[in-house]
Design an enzyme around this catalytic site. Structure first.
Site, PDB file in Angstrom:
ATOM      1  N   ASP A 155       0.737  -1.189   0.101  1.00 55.62           N
ATOM      2  CA  ASP A 155      -0.011  -0.069   0.005  1.00 55.62           C
ATOM      3  C   ASP A 155       0.714   1.207   0.153  1.00 55.62           C
ATOM      4  OD1 ASP A 155      -2.121   1.596  -0.003  1.00 55.62           O
ATOM      5  OD2 ASP A 155      -2.841   1.362   2.263  1.00 55.62           O
ATOM      6  N   HIS A 206      -3.087   0.936  11.533  1.00 49.56           N
ATOM      7  CA  HIS A 206      -2.642  -0.505  11.255  1.00 49.56           C
ATOM      8  C   HIS A 206      -1.207  -0.870  11.203  1.00 49.56           C
ATOM      9  CE1 HIS A 206      -3.864   1.757   7.899  1.00 49.56           C
ATOM     10  NE2 HIS A 206      -2.623   1.482   7.383  1.00 49.56           N
ATOM     11  N   GLN A 223      -2.750  -5.254   6.025  1.00 50.82           N
ATOM     12  CA  GLN A 223      -2.863  -4.532   7.088  1.00 50.82           C
ATOM     13  C   GLN A 223      -3.524  -4.528   8.273  1.00 50.82           C
ATOM     14  OE1 GLN A 223      -3.531  -1.813   3.609  1.00 50.82           O
ATOM     15  NE2 GLN A 223      -2.092  -0.207   4.439  1.00 50.82           N
ATOM     16  N   ARG A 234       1.224  13.578   9.816  1.00 58.40           N
ATOM     17  CA  ARG A 234      -0.398  13.238   9.202  1.00 58.40           C
ATOM     18  C   ARG A 234      -0.744  11.963   9.823  1.00 58.40           C
ATOM     19  NH1 ARG A 234      -1.801   9.804   5.127  1.00 58.40           N
ATOM     20  NH2 ARG A 234      -3.456  10.589   3.585  1.00 58.40           N
ATOM     21  N   ASP A 276      -2.754   9.223   9.911  1.00 55.80           N
ATOM     22  CA  ASP A 276      -3.195   8.324   8.758  1.00 55.80           C
ATOM     23  C   ASP A 276      -4.616   7.713   9.170  1.00 55.80           C
ATOM     24  OD1 ASP A 276      -3.260   7.027   6.265  1.00 55.80           O
ATOM     25  OD2 ASP A 276      -2.815   5.253   7.030  1.00 55.80           O
ATOM     26  N   GLU A 296      -5.814  13.049   8.703  1.00 48.33           N
ATOM     27  CA  GLU A 296      -6.464  12.631   7.523  1.00 48.33           C
ATOM     28  C   GLU A 296      -7.771  11.766   7.751  1.00 48.33           C
ATOM     29  OE1 GLU A 296      -6.294   9.842   3.879  1.00 48.33           O
ATOM     30  OE2 GLU A 296      -6.005   9.095   5.838  1.00 48.33           O
ATOM     31  N   HIS A 347      -2.206  12.014  -3.390  1.00 50.43           N
ATOM     32  CA  HIS A 347      -1.711  10.535  -3.733  1.00 50.43           C
ATOM     33  C   HIS A 347      -2.820   9.445  -3.779  1.00 50.43           C
ATOM     34  CE1 HIS A 347      -1.904   9.732   0.409  1.00 50.43           C
ATOM     35  NE2 HIS A 347      -1.755   8.599   0.374  1.00 50.43           N
ATOM     36  N   ASP A 348      -3.822   9.806  -2.953  1.00 48.60           N
ATOM     37  CA  ASP A 348      -4.798   9.149  -2.884  1.00 48.60           C
ATOM     38  C   ASP A 348      -6.207   9.407  -4.099  1.00 48.60           C
ATOM     39  OD1 ASP A 348      -4.350   7.077  -1.293  1.00 48.60           O
ATOM     40  OD2 ASP A 348      -4.822   8.403   0.596  1.00 48.60           O
ATOM     41  N   ARG A 380      -5.122   3.944  -7.930  1.00 49.38           N
ATOM     42  CA  ARG A 380      -4.290   5.101  -7.402  1.00 49.38           C
ATOM     43  C   ARG A 380      -3.122   4.965  -8.072  1.00 49.38           C
ATOM     44  NH1 ARG A 380      -5.134   4.656  -1.197  1.00 49.38           N
ATOM     45  NH2 ARG A 380      -4.586   2.354  -1.587  1.00 49.38           N
TER      46      ARG A 380
HETATM   47  C1  GLC Z   1      -4.782   6.722   4.031  1.00 51.51           C
HETATM   48  C2  GLC Z   1      -3.574   6.674   2.879  1.00 51.51           C
HETATM   49  C3  GLC Z   1      -3.810   5.673   1.758  1.00 51.51           C
HETATM   50  C4  GLC Z   1      -3.727   4.456   2.301  1.00 51.51           C
HETATM   51  C5  GLC Z   1      -4.613   4.314   3.693  1.00 51.51           C
HETATM   52  C6  GLC Z   1      -4.272   3.116   4.584  1.00 51.51           C
HETATM   53  O1  GLC Z   1      -5.873   6.777   3.446  1.00 51.51           O
HETATM   54  O2  GLC Z   1      -3.526   8.057   2.435  1.00 51.51           O
HETATM   55  O3  GLC Z   1      -2.783   5.886   0.925  1.00 51.51           O
HETATM   56  O4  GLC Z   1      -4.283   3.328   1.588  1.00 51.51           O
HETATM   57  O5  GLC Z   1      -4.449   5.404   4.473  1.00 51.51           O
HETATM   58  O6  GLC Z   1      -3.035   3.203   5.452  1.00 51.51           O
END
Ligand code: GLC
Length: 1000
Positions: free
Chosen positions: A477, A520, A587, A617, A619, A661, A725-726, A846
Site C-alpha cells: 500500500d 494498522h 494491514q 499526518r 493516517d 487525515e 496521492h489518493d 491510484r
Molecule cells: C490513507 C492513505 C492511503 C492508504 C490508507 C491506509 O488513507 O492516504 O494511501 O491506503 O490510509 O493506510
C-alpha cells in the site's frame, strides 16, 4: 448474508442542563438503571460540581457550552434550523433544540436506535414496562416517533430537598386533542378545590418525545421530533414523563433568580397559551420585582395544596397518582461509574514512578525534579482523557508509561530540531506545501537531498513525504503497511541518511511532515508476527475474532472501506481466525482498547518527532476505534486518542502539528480539528467541490458547501489541495446537498459525477479510473482534460485543459489553508498506466497518478516553450511567489459571496489591513460578474489585480475569460509589493496567447 439481528433497542437521552449538581446524579443513575445506554448532556451554564459528578460516568457524553459548541451548532443547523442560530444567545429553547439536533447525529453515529429528549427536572417513567419491551413494541408496530404525556409533580410540603426522591404524588394528564377529558366526579372535585386549576393537569400539553434514529429525523421544537411518520401519542398505559416545576422554595428562587429577565418569546415567538407560560411569567416578574420573598409566596400559593387539604378523594377519583417507587428504581452510583481514582491520588503515584524511572536511567536529582515539574500541569489535563479511555488502574499504568516515554524523549532531543519559531508557521502565507514519494521522485534519501533546489525553485517549503519506513516486500500500500516504525526502507537508505535529509531540508527552510500510520501495522511487524505465533499478549494488539456471528455483528453497520478487497474484517486462512483489516489483508488494524497499544504507538511517535519531523499526518484516524453496532468510524474515542497523542507530541515539540487525515464528510472532519486535537486538517471537501464544479460548469454546490464548511477554530488550519496521492473521494455534506437540491435524489447528484470522471463512453474531457465503488483515480492534468486533448491533437482542448489546471491551483493557493501541491502537478503530468504491468499494483488504480519522475524528460518538457508543462510550471511558480509576498493569503478565514452565481466562484478574504477577492470562472465560456452583484456584497472601488499588476475598478462589471480567475487585493501597500515583482515571461502555445493571464 442475512445481517438482521434481533437485539434490544439501544436508547439514548439528550438533555440540556444548568447548574443542577444536586439532582443530576440521581437523574443519570435513574435512567441508566432503566436501561438507557447513553446520555448526551449539554451543560448550558458552567458548573464544576456538575462536571465533576458526570465525569465518572462512561455512559455520559458531557458537552460544554463553548466556542466549539457554537461552531458545531452552525455546522448542524441547516435550512429552517438556521433561524435558531441568532436566537441561541438569547433563548435556552433555541440552544436546547440545537443540542437535540447535534445529539441526533452523535447518537446515530454511535449506532444507537432511539433518542429521547427530556429535561433535567424530568424523568422517564415506564410504569411496569421495561425500556426494551416498550421500544421493541413500538418498533414492531412500525412507530418511530412517539410523544409522552406529562405528569406534573404535586409537591405536598415545603422543604423538599431531593425532588426526584421525596415526591411521589403526581397529577395525571387529562389533556386529549386540546380538551380536558375529566369525568363528572373529577370535575366536581376540581370545582371544590380552587387551588387546582384544570391546566395544572397537563401543565405541558405534552411531555417530551422519543424518536427512532432514521437518517431523516429532525427536531420540531423541543417537545417533538419531525420524522417521515406522524407522531404517535403514548396515552394512558404507556410510559409518561414526570416533571417537577419546582419542588421547593429554594428551587423556585434558584431557578428564577438565575433566569432573570427572560423574554416573553419562546423560540422567537410570543409565549402563547395560558398554561405553563403564565406561571413562568409570574415567577419571572416575582423574581424581578419582589425577589426571594415574592417567589416564596408564589410557591406556596400556586404550587402547594392549602394547609389541611385531604388528598385522598383526589387520589380515589384518579386525578392524582402515587408513584412511590421512583427512588428505589435508581441503582447506586457505584454500579455505573468508572472506578477512576481521584487526581490527588493518581498524580503523586505517577510522579513517584517517574522519579524512580529517571533516577534508574541515570538522571540526576536536579534534572529529574526539573523534568517532573514540567509534567504536573500536563498530567492534570491528561488524566481525565486517559480515564475516559481506560478505567481505573489501567489509566495509571498508561499515564506512567506515556510520561516515561515523554521524559526519555525530552532528554534525547536535539534542540536544533526546534527550529520553527512558533506553531504559526503552518498558517503563514509564505508556507506552500508539496507532497511526494521519495523513491518515485528521486530514487532515495540522497537523491531527494540533491533535488531540494528544485523544490525551492517551485516555492515549496513544506514537504509531506509519503511513508519511508520498512515495509513488506511486494504489495504494501505504498508503504502504508509498516513493518517497523523506527527503521527506514533499505531501498531508500538508512535511518542516518534519512536524518541527514531532514537536516538538509531544515537548512533550506523546509518543514517536513510524515505519516503516523496509527490505525494498522503490516502483517510482518514484530507485533503481528508474535501474535501470529500465538503469543496472547500480542494477539491483544489486534482485533481477532473466532466466530462469524460476532464478526457479522461488528460489520452490521460498517460500510466497507475498500469494498473491492472485501469486508473490513477478513478471514485469515493461515491463522484460521477473523481479523480486522480495514484496508488490505496485509494491514492489521491495531486494537486501541488495549492501552499497551497506545503506549507503544506513542513511543513510536515521539521517536519519529526526535528524528526532526515537524508535522504528523495521522493516517486514517476515523477508523481507530471500533464499537459493535456502529459504523466503526468517527467514534468519540478516536478524538480522545488523537487528543492524547497530540498533547504528548506538543509537550515534546511545542511547534509540531498534527494533521488529521479524515476523508469523511465535513461534519465529521471538523470534529477532528481542534486546538487540542489535530491542528491541521486534510480538506477533502475542497477538492471534491473543485472537481464537481469543473464537471458541471456550475459553482453552486462549491459555493454552498464551502460557505458552510470552511470555518475552523482560530488556532487550526486546513491543508488544501487539488489532488493528492489518493483517490478523489466525494466527501460532500449530504444534508447541505439536500438543502440546495430539495427535489433531487442524492443518487442523481453522484451518478453523473462518477460517469463524468470515469468517462465511460467518452462523455467528458476527463480520463479518470474507477477506484473502489464510488471513487476516482487520475492525475490532475488527465482529469482536467489534457491527456485526451493531447491524444486527439486538439489544440483548443489543450488550451482549455491548461486553463482548468491553473484555475484549480489558483483557487487552492488563495482560498485559505496551507496549500499542498502533489508533485508532478506543477508539470501537468499525465496518468501513467504502467502500474497495470506490475501484479503488486495492478488492482489499485491510484498508482495511475503515482508515476516515477523522469527528470530528463521533464526538463525537456519544461524547456519546450509553450508546452503545457512549461506553461503550468511557470504560472504556478508565479502564483506561489505572489502568495508568498502577501499576508492576506495566511490563515483560513473565508467568506463565499454570490452563492447563486452559476459560472463563478466568488469569495472574499479579509484582515484588518487587506482584502482579497478571489474569483474563478468554472465554465468554458466568458462570464461576467456584474457590478450590482458585487455592490450587494459591499464590494466596489479600486482594487489591485495581483496577476496583471494593474488596478481593477469594481465599480463596473468584471469580465472573466473561459476558466479565468482573478486575485484582487485592496490595500494601500499593494502597489509597492507588486512593483517588486520580477517580470516572468509566460510562454504561450504556438501563436495563441494566454489572454486570461497576460503577465509579462
Ligand atoms: C490513507 C492513505 C492511503 C492508504 C490508507 C491506509 O488513507 O492516504 O494511501 O491506503 O490510509 O493506510
Amino acid at each position: 448474508m442475512n445481517q438482521a439481528f434481533t437485539r434490544q433497542p439501544q436508547v439514548a437521552i439528550v438533555t440540556t442542563i444548568a447548574d443542577v449538581a444536586s439532582s443530576i446524579d440521581f437523574f443519570v443513575r435513574y435512567h441508566l438503571s432503566l436501561g438507557f445506554k447513553r446520555l448526551f448532556i449539554f451543560l448550558d451554564v458552567p458548573c464544576t460540581q456538575t462536571q465533576a459528578l458526570l465525569a465518572d460516568y462512561p455512559q455520559v457524553t458531557l458537552i460544554l457550552r463553548d466556542e466549539l459548541l457554537s461552531q458545531r451548532w452552525s455546522d448542524v443547523a441547516s435550512g429552517e434550523y438556521r433561524r435558531l442560530l441568532p436566537l441561541s444567545s438569547l433563548e435556552v429553547m433555541a440552544r436546547q433544540e440545537l443540542n437535540m439536533l447535534l445529539a441526533l447525529g452523535m447518537a446515530r453515529s454511535e449506532g444507537l436506535d432511539w433518542l429521547l429528549h427530556i429535561d433535567s427536572d424530568e424523568l422517564f417513567y415506564p410504569h411496569d414496562l421495561t425500556l426494551g419491551a416498550h421500544f421493541l413494541d413500538l418498533e414492531r408496530r412500525g412507530i418511530g416517533n412517539v410523544s409522552y404525556l406529562n405528569y406534573e409533580a404535586q409537591v405536598e410540603r415545603e422543604g423538599v430537598e431531593h425532588p426526584f426522591q421525596e415526591v411521589s404524588l403526581f397529577k395525571r394528564n387529562f389533556f386529549r386533542n386540546n380538551i380536558w377529558v375529566f369525568n363528572a366526579t373529577q370535575r366536581e372535585l376540581l370545582q371544590q378545590h380552587s387551588w387546582l386549576p384544570p391546566q395544572f393537569f397537563n401543565f405541558y400539553q405534552n411531555g417530551k418525545s422519543a424518536v427512532r434514529l432514521d437518517k431523516t429525523v429532525q427536531t420540531n421544537g423541543v417537545h417533538f421530533f419531525k420524522s417521515a411518520k406522524d407522531v404517535h401519542f403514548c396515552l394512558n398505559r404507556g410510559p409518561v414523563i414526570l416533571h417537577f416545576t419546582c419542588a421547593s422554595v429554594a428551587d423556585v428562587q434558584q431557578k428564577y433568580l438565575r433566569l432573570g429577565n427572560f423574554p416573553d418569546t419562546w423560540n422567537g415567538l410570543p409565549r402563547t397559551g395560558k398554561l405553563i407560560s403564565d406561571f413562568h411569567i409570574q415567577a419571572r416578574d416575582a423574581a424581578l420585582l419582589g425577589g426571594d420573598l415574592a417567589l416564596a409566596r408564589l410557591f406556596r400559593e400556586r404550587l402547594l395544596p392549602p394547609p389541611g387539604t385531604d388528598l385522598a378523594p383526589l387520589l380515589d377519583a384518579g386525578l392524582f397518582i402515587r408513584l412511590p417507587d421512583i427512588a428505589a428504581r435508581a441503582k447506586p452510583r457505584e454500579q455505573f461509574v468508572q472506578q477512576t481514582l481521584p487526581a490527588d491520588t493518581v498524580i503523586p503515584r505517577v510522579m513517584i514512578a517517574l522519579r524512580q524511572h529517571m533516577i534508574s536511567t541515570g538522571c540526576n536529582e536536579a534534572e529529574a525534579s526539573n523534568l517532573l515539574a514540567s509534567c504536573r500541569d500536563s498530567l492534570q489535563l491528561m488524566l481525565p482523557v486517559c480515564a475516559r479511555l481506560y478505567p481505573g488502574e489501567q489509566s495509571i499504568h498508561l499515564l506512567t508509561r506515556c510520561y516515561q516515554a515523554l521524559l526519555d524523549a525530552k532528554r534525547q532531543r536535539d534542540p536544533a530540531l526546534d527550529w520553527l519559531p512558533d506553531a504559526n508557521w503552518a498558517a503563514s502565507h509564505s508556507r506552500v506545501g508539496g507532497c511526494l514519494y521519495i523513491d518515485r521522485f528521486a530514487g532515495n534519501f540522497q537523491g531527494l537531498q540533491r533535488r531540494v533546489e528544485y523544490l525551492s525553485r517551485v516555492g515549496i517549503n513544506f514537504l509531506y513525504l509519503m511513508p519511508m519506513f520498512k515495509r513488506p516486500p511486494g504489495a504494501n500500500d505504498g508503504g502504508f503497511a509498516i513493518s517497523d516504525y523506527r527503521e527506514t526502507a533499505p531501498e531508500l537508505g538508512s535511518i542516518d541518511e534519512f536524518r541527514a535529509l531532514l537536516t538538509h531540508l531544515r537548512q533550506h527552510g523546509i518543514a517536513v511532515a510524515v505519516d503516523f500510520v496509527l490505525n494498522h501495522t503490516a502483517d510482518d511487524h514484530p507485533w503481528a508476527l508474535r501474535a501470529a505465533a500465538g503469543e496472547a499478549e500480542f494477539q491483544e494488539y489486534y482485533h481477532f475474532f473466532d466466530d462469524e456471528g460476532t464478526v457479522r455483528e461488528y460489520l452490521s453497520k460498517v460500510i466497507d472501506t475498500f469494498p473491492d478487497q472485501g469486508h473490513d474484517i477478513t478471514y485469515n486462512n493461515d491463522l484460521g481466525r477473523w481479523l480486522w483489516t480495514t484496508f488490505n489483508r496485509f494491514q492489521w488494524d491495531l486494537n486501541y482498547e488495549n492501552p499497551a497499544v497506545l503506549a507503544a504507538m506513542l513511543d513510536n511517535l515521539l521517536f519519529l518527532s526526535n528524528l526532526g519531523i515537524d508535522a504528523f499526518r495521522f493516517d486514517a484516524i476515523p477508523h481507530i476505534w471500533k464499537r459493535k453496532g456502529t459504523p466503526c468510524k468517527n467514534q468519540p474515542e478516536c478524538h480522545l486518542i488523537v487528543e492524547l497523542f497530540s498533547h504528548f507530541l506538543r509537550q515534546l515539540a511545542p511547534h509540531s502539528h498534527v494533521i488529521s487525515e479524515a476523508i469523511v464528510a465535513p461534519e465529521q472532519v471538523k470534529q477532528f480539528v481542534h486546538r487540542d486535537r489535530a491542528s491541521l486538517a486534510y480538506r477533502p471537501l475542497l477538492s471534491a467541490c473543485l472537481w464537481q464544479a469543473l464537471s458541471t460548469a456550475d459553482t453552486r454546490v462549491m459555493s454552498h458547501q464551502l460557505a458552510r464548511w470552511s470555518a475552523l477554530p482560530a488556532e487550526c488550519n486546513w491543508l488544501s489541495y487539488v489532488n493528492c496521492h489518493d483517490d478523489l473521494h466525494w466527501t460532500f455534506s449530504d444534508p447541505s446537498l439536500r438543502e440546495l437540491f430539495p427535489e433531487q435524489s442524492l443518487a442523481d447528484f453522484y451518478q453523473p459525477l462518477l460517469a463524468f470522471y470515469r468517462n465511460k463512453g467518452d462523455v467528458s474531457f476527463a480520463r479518470g479510473l474507477p477506484f473502489q465503488q464510488y471513487r476516482i483515480s487520475g492525475s490532475t492534468a488527465s482529469l482536467a482534460g489534457l491527456e485526451k486533448a493531447l491524444e486527439q491533437h486538439d489544440v483548443e482542448g489543450v488550451e482549455r485543459s491548461v486553463r482548468r489546471i491553473v484555475l484549480l491551483h489558483a483557487i487552492v493557493l488563495a482560498i485559505g489553508g496551507l496549500p499542498m501541491l502533489y508533485m508532478g502537478d506543477e508539470l501537468a503530468s499525465l496518468n501513467d498506466y504502467s502500474y497495470r504491468q506490475d501484479p503488486e499494483l495492478a488492482t489499485d488504480s491510484r498508482w495511475v497518478h503515482r508515476p516515477y519522475k523522469d527528470w530528463a524528460l521533464d526538463e525537456q518538457r519544461l524547456s519546450t516553450v509553450g508546452s503545457p508543462a512549461s506553461r503550468v510550471f511557470h504560472i504556478l511558480r508565479r502564483l506561489i511567489a505572489i502568495r508568498q509576498q502577501q499576508p492576506i493569503f495566511a490563515g483560513h478565514q473565508l467568506r463565499v459571496l454570490c452563492t447563486e452565481h452559476v459560472p463563478l466562484f466568488v469569495a472574499l478574504r479579509e484582515t484588518a489591513q487587506q482584502r482579497l477577492l478571489l474569483i474563478g470562472n468554472f465554465t468554458p465560456d466568458s462570464a461576467r460578474l456584474s457590478q450590482q452583484q458585487l455592490r450587494l456584497s459591499g464590494i466596489g472601488g479600486q482594487w489591485q489585480d495581483l496577476l496583471l499588476g494593474c488596478p481593477c475598478h469594481l465599480d463596473q462589471d468584471l469580465q472573466l475569460e473561459p476558466y479565468g480567475f482573478r486575485w484582487l487585493l485592496s490595500q494601500s501597500t499593494a502597489e509597492s509589493s507588486l512593483t517588486k515583482r520580477g517580470s516572468v515571461h509566460i510562454p504561450t502555445h504556438g501563436d495563441r496567447s494566454i489572454t486570461f493571464m497576460p503577465i509579462t
